[in-house]
Design a protein around this motif. Structure first.
Motif, PDB file in Angstrom:
ATOM      1  N   SER A 169       0.832  -1.196   0.000  1.00 12.26           N
ATOM      2  CA  SER A 169       0.000   0.000   0.000  1.00 12.26           C
ATOM      3  C   SER A 169       0.871   1.252   0.000  1.00 12.26           C
ATOM      4  N   LYS A 287      -8.896   9.784   8.445  1.00 13.80           N
ATOM      5  CA  LYS A 287      -8.509   8.637   7.631  1.00 13.80           C
ATOM      6  C   LYS A 287      -9.234   7.369   8.009  1.00 13.80           C
ATOM      7  N   ILE A 288      -9.337   7.131   9.310  1.00 11.07           N
ATOM      8  CA  ILE A 288      -9.849   5.826   9.699  1.00 11.07           C
ATOM      9  C   ILE A 288     -11.316   5.689   9.303  1.00 11.07           C
ATOM     10  N   ILE A 291     -11.374   4.968   5.582  1.00 12.17           N
ATOM     11  CA  ILE A 291     -10.956   3.601   5.275  1.00 12.17           C
ATOM     12  C   ILE A 291     -12.040   2.611   5.661  1.00 12.17           C
ATOM     13  N   VAL A 305      -7.940  -3.943   0.175  1.00 13.87           N
ATOM     14  CA  VAL A 305      -7.381  -3.277   1.354  1.00 13.87           C
ATOM     15  C   VAL A 305      -6.137  -2.500   0.965  1.00 13.87           C
ATOM     16  N   ILE A 309      -5.942   1.586   1.376  1.00 14.77           N
ATOM     17  CA  ILE A 309      -4.949   2.241   2.224  1.00 14.77           C
ATOM     18  C   ILE A 309      -3.995   3.071   1.368  1.00 14.77           C
ATOM     19  N   THR A 312      -5.493   6.392   0.398  1.00 17.96           N
ATOM     20  CA  THR A 312      -5.713   7.386   1.443  1.00 17.96           C
ATOM     21  C   THR A 312      -4.419   7.953   1.977  1.00 17.96           C
ATOM     22  N   TYR A 313      -3.307   7.233   1.787  1.00 15.01           N
ATOM     23  CA  TYR A 313      -2.072   7.672   2.412  1.00 15.01           C
ATOM     24  C   TYR A 313      -1.173   8.492   1.496  1.00 15.01           C
ATOM     25  N   SER A 370       1.927   2.949   9.915  1.00 15.77           N
ATOM     26  CA  SER A 370       0.501   3.302  10.000  1.00 15.77           C
ATOM     27  C   SER A 370      -0.352   2.343   9.203  1.00 15.77           C
ATOM     28  N   ALA A 371       0.152   1.929   8.034  1.00 16.54           N
ATOM     29  CA  ALA A 371      -0.647   1.031   7.201  1.00 16.54           C
ATOM     30  C   ALA A 371      -0.853  -0.303   7.911  1.00 16.54           C
ATOM     31  N   ALA A 374      -3.393   0.249  10.450  1.00 19.76           N
ATOM     32  CA  ALA A 374      -4.720   0.385   9.851  1.00 19.76           C
ATOM     33  C   ALA A 374      -5.293  -0.976   9.485  1.00 19.76           C
ATOM     34  N   GLU A 375      -4.453  -1.824   8.897  1.00 19.81           N
ATOM     35  CA  GLU A 375      -4.935  -3.139   8.499  1.00 19.81           C
ATOM     36  C   GLU A 375      -5.321  -3.955   9.729  1.00 19.81           C
TER      37      GLU A 375
END
Lengths: 443, 495
Positions: A169, A287-288, A291, A305, A309, A312-313, A370-371, A374-375
């Motif tokens: 991502s 962001k969250i 997502i 996914v 991600i 958005t990043y 962060s990714a 997030a996952e």
């Protein structure tokens, strides 16, 4: 006199990076994790790596057959062994080489039950019908989870998922961010001009391109989604190329049109303005939430996914690259390149970019951390990756449901913590190594 | 300076419009039919959906909710696309009509085909099995009805042909066989006509259509008068702050969200305040004792805290402190006991009742801010401490504590203040994960629930609200920057 090696920026950065002990250790940890991820099927698998059965050499872990036909050398009778139904652990065979963890992720071990603690004695019922304590080789070293799946195996294979999603991502985010950021920084609002004819050509081009590439092909694309993600990607990429081709054709027509004096006046394209507005809009939404909303709507797949991600990043990287490009644009070497008549693309890619991506690497390192977080959050909520794939977040959510199962909370949590910390420390190490001026006072 | 502020505010508006558009696009591309969420689940089964009165009700509901309207002011379609299929009872049927029209290029004939299916299904449902009906015939009838129910979902020509012949078989031997087979024949010929006189070229010609009333417009301005909002039956439009009614609770969205917003803001504010209370002294002391044991230890500890994922910490907390097998000190979920507050409880009593519920969430919210805040404080403090005027203050003979707390602190607070303004957006978004874990009725949990239950008005409202408040937060922080550091607005005036 000793011959000195020519000064190389890369080597300089690497030397400075090495001095930062935590960062160096994190790098080694990451290399270790990557190895674990790559070798996961060899480290944790329910099939033996090698087994010598009735004189035959078999490699069940690497086989993609569904069954073996074994001809007994002595009696001559044929035996059919089905890979997924055979209890390999109890098979009467010669030499057997097992992987480190003798379970596959997510597979239920009916004999040992759900939520077994790492400290408990694993037992199974052998061919004589007695309940026997399992050998150490076959133990669930980290316990089992909600579906009697081995936790150690889940952790190992989960490494694959987390690292893949994190790195892939951020790769997408970097590509988009680098491209848009450097275009916005280099061209600004004045750099690109289009003639009126070309402007006139663009808008019908956009409409027609969208119509023929996506509207007309809507049914092909929809059918492809239902078939497979990869087929859909292929069709979607084809649609993208079609879109660009039509856009180019209309733009070309516009160029011809602008040969007429009526349509020949040039106007600026506010590239920076457009890209900056886009970044602003995307960063205005938490962001969250973005997502989660998209992930809940889209079909569950790893590719989705990664795409979500990644899309958005990219803004963080674009912002950095843009700022750096703006700074670098006025330096002498870029001016010299422009005076030399090099094309803008060449200037950006070979002269400006190598110096602007330094800070971007820092952002990328933090971004991977962060990714991965997030996952994990997504799979903790049970959206994102499909249900049958085991990830760290999923193990954690199983732990939340049963408080006795501390091993389901502690081990996946530690795994996430170590990985995220490693990437963060590497990011900090890069930051200190790349530009000593960025170093905080006395830090 | 005022022009700078004015410019920023003006740029705020298009960004807001863009955010609302983004939310709207996301929602319209979501799979599934919003109508399935609005009607009670009892009416969502195939048997009920086949019922003619239910079908009429759905068509009516679609019209009332405005779901039959086109999406936006303009749309690009092909010459072969049918108009106004929004009013059709099922979204899947819309897809079939659209697809068949595009494949054959004869939208009018496909419409006719669809309407014929409708009348066929109605007539099939109207059959009253009388005494002539045997057991097998009853079963046949039931099967035929379910086949007919599936028919409008099929868009593949072979599938349709197969289904029609299956229908023919199923209805053999029934007393109404003749009329049924006649209807089936008409269906087949209509469809066949559409295919034989195929004008597929039509689907390759783009057409731009302009619509008057559309879903976006209705969402913005409500379904009453565009300017005054009078006569609105469902919503006055978000321009007047009316986000419609929630699909699941049927109550106005805006009011419901306001309550949830409260809890998110309370928790975020408390955690921010606690964060500042702890971090500022920490950062100051760390700057004073730079590179000594305290500084290095706290640096490492804070770093570790910062890297722990928040859902991990939250689950650990729950496991340790809400576990009947461990220490059961705190309740595990919610913000108040199941019975709610006792009636007549004043604010202080409510706070004391809720307090045990909030301890762990606050810890989970706060711990990660320590690292960032105290570090920023430390850096800012170090920079200020190296300034000349601090040296002067020390040379003057002022006590060290006065130097630190009275002179240095004020000037190093600048980055802290601006961080505070950015906290507002975080408060609005809530922390989705933490609210989900502790079951706190805040914005984050509301989002997750709305997304899972496909409660579109709520989703769009949350998107719009968070976007708006985030931009307001950035606006405030930009203005604060400009107020505190006049160089910033001066620089932009020059450019």
């Amino acid at each position: 006199m000793k011959e000195e090696k020519a000064f190389s920026y890369r080597r300089y950065v690497w030397r400075r990076f090495k001095k930062n002990k935590p960062a160096l250790v994190s790098l080694y940890i990451l290399i270790f994790l990557s190895l674990v991820a790559i070798l996961a099927p060899v480290i944790a698998n329910e099939y033996p790596l090698y087994i010598r059965y009735k004189g035959h050499h078999l490699f069940p872990a690497f086989s993609n057959k569904s069954n073996y036909i074994i001809k007994d050398h002595e009696t001559g009778e044929e035996e059919k062994i089905q890979l997924d139904l055979t209890d390999w652990k109890q098979l009467d065979a010669g030499l057997v080489v097992w992987p480190l963890i003798t379970y596959s992720p997510g597979k239920s071990d009916r004999l040992n039950g759900i939520y077994t603690s790492p400290a408990a004695n694993n037992s199974y019922v052998n061919s004589q019908g007695d309940t026997v304590v399992t050998k150490a080789k076959f133990r669930h070293w980290l316990g089992t989870g909600k579906f009697a799946d081995d936790v150690a195996s889940g952790l190992i294979h989960g490494t694959r998922i987390s690292l893949t999603i994190g790195i892939a991502s951020m790769l997408i985010a970097s590509l988009i961010g680098l491209f848009l950021g450097s275009v916005a920084g280099y061209y600004g609002d004045d750099g690109i001009k289009m003639k009126l004819g070309q402007w006139i050509g663009i808008f019908p081009g956009l409409l027609l391109g969208y119509f023929y590439a996506f509207q007309v092909r809507e049914y092909t694309l929809r059918d492809a989604i239902n078939e497979s993600s990869w087929l859909f990607m292929a069709h979607f990429i084809f649609s993208l190329f079609l879109f660009m081709a039509i856009l180019a054709a209309c733009w070309g027509t516009g160029t011809l049109l602008s040969k007429l004096s009526l349509f020949s006046r040039s106007y600026r394209v506010p590239a920076d303005g457009i890209i900056s507005r886009l970044i602003e809009i995307l960063t205005a939404l938490p962001k969250i939430i973005l997502i989660i909303t998209i992930a809940a709507i889209a079909t569950r797949s790893m590719l989705n996914v990664i795409l979500i991600i990644g899309f958005t990043y990219w803004t963080g990287i674009a912002r950095l690259v843009r700022a750096e490009t703006l700074r670098v644009k006025h330096l002498d070497y870029v001016q010299a390149a422009r005076a030399g008549g090099l094309s803008p693309m060449r200037i950006i890619s070979r002269h400006a970019l190598p110096n602007t991506i330094g800070p971007a690497f820092i952002s990328i390192a933090f971004g991977v951390a962060s990714a991965i977080l997030a996952e994990s959050s997504l799979s903790f909520l049970n959206i994102g990756v499909p249900d049958d794939i085991v990830t760290w977040g999923k193990l954690l959510s199983a732990g939340k449901e049963n408080y006795k199962a501390w091993w389901l909370v502690v081990f996946p949590g530690l795994a996430i913590f170590i990985t995220v910390t490693a990437y963060n420390l590497i990011g900090e190490g890069l930051r200190d190594a790349l530009d000593p001026k960025l170093k905080q006072d006395g830090n | 300076m005022l022009t700078y502020i004015a410019k920023r505010i003006l740029l705020f508006i298009p960004t807001l419009v863009a955010i609302t558009l983004l939310g709207f696009i996301l929602i319209s591309s979501a799979p599934g039919d919003p109508l399935d969420v609005v009607v009670p689940t009892s009416e969502n089964t195939p048997e009920m959906k086949d019922n003619p009165s239910i079908r009429e009700k759905r068509i009516r509901l679609r019209k009332e909710l405005g779901l039959d309207l086109p999406l936006f002011y303009v749309s690009i379609k092909s010459l072969a696309s049918p108009d106004s299929i929004g009013g059709v009872e099922e979204k899947a049927h819309q897809y079939t009509i659209r697809r068949l029209s595009d494949e054959t290029g004869n939208p009018a004939l496909i419409w006719k085909y669809y309407r014929l299916i409708g009348t066929f299904r109605t007539s099939l449902n109207a059959i009253e099995p009388d005494s002539q009906y045997t057991e097998t015939m009853l079963n046949q009838l039931v099967d035929a009805k379910s086949f007919a129910y599936i028919l409008p979902n099929l868009y593949n020509r072979n599938d349709i042909a197969f289904q029609l012949s299956a229908l023919r078989d199923k209805t053999k031997g029934l007393p109404e066989q003749q009329s049924i087979h006649n209807s089936l024949n008409t269906l087949e010929t209509t469809l066949g006509e559409a295919y034989t006189n195929a004008n597929k070229w039509r689907s390759y010609i783009p057409v731009i259509r302009f619509h008057g009333l559309n879903q976006y417009h209705r969402w913005l301005f409500g379904d009453g008068n565009m300017f005054t909002g009078k006569g609105a039956r469902y919503s006055k439009g978000i321009i007047r702050g009316d986000f419609g009614k929630s699909y699941t609770t049927k109550f106005p969205v805006a009011k419901g969200l306001a309550g949830k917003l409260g809890w998110s803001i309370i928790l975020t504010l408390i955690s921010v305040l606690m964060g500042y209370l702890v971090s500022i002294p920490l950062g100051v002391i760390a700057a004073q004792k730079k590179d000594r044991l305290f500084d290095r230890l706290s640096s490492v500890a804070l770093y570790v805290l910062y890297s722990l994922p928040n859902f991990f910490v939250a689950t650990l907390l729950l496991m340790l402190f809400s576990n009947p097998d461990q220490w059961n000190w705190f309740p595990s979920s919610g913000v108040k006991p199941l019975q709610g507050y006792p009636s007549g409880a004043n604010l202080l009593e409510r706070i004391s009742i809720s307090l045990p519920f909030l301890v762990m969430p606050i810890i989970a919210y706060t711990y990660s801010t320590f690292a960032f805040l105290s570090r920023t404080m430390r850096v800012a403090m170090l920079e200020v401490l190296s300034q000349d005027y601090i040296r002067t203050a020390r040379a003057k003979g002022l006590k060290e504590s006065v130097v630190i707390w009275k002179h240095a602190l004020k000037n190093s607070l600048l980055p802290i203040i601006t961080i505070f303004a950015n906290v507002f957006p975080a408060a609005v978004g809530g922390s989705v994960i933490l609210e989900a874990i502790f079951t706190i009725p805040g914005m984050g949990l509301e989002t997750v629930q709305a997304v899972f239950s496909k409660n579109y008005p709520v989703i769009i409202a949350i998107f719009t609200l968070t976007g708006m408040l985030t931009i307001v937060g950035y606006l405030i922080s930009d203005i604060l920057y400009a107020v505190v550091d006049p160089r910033i607005s001066f620089k932009s005036k020059k450019s």
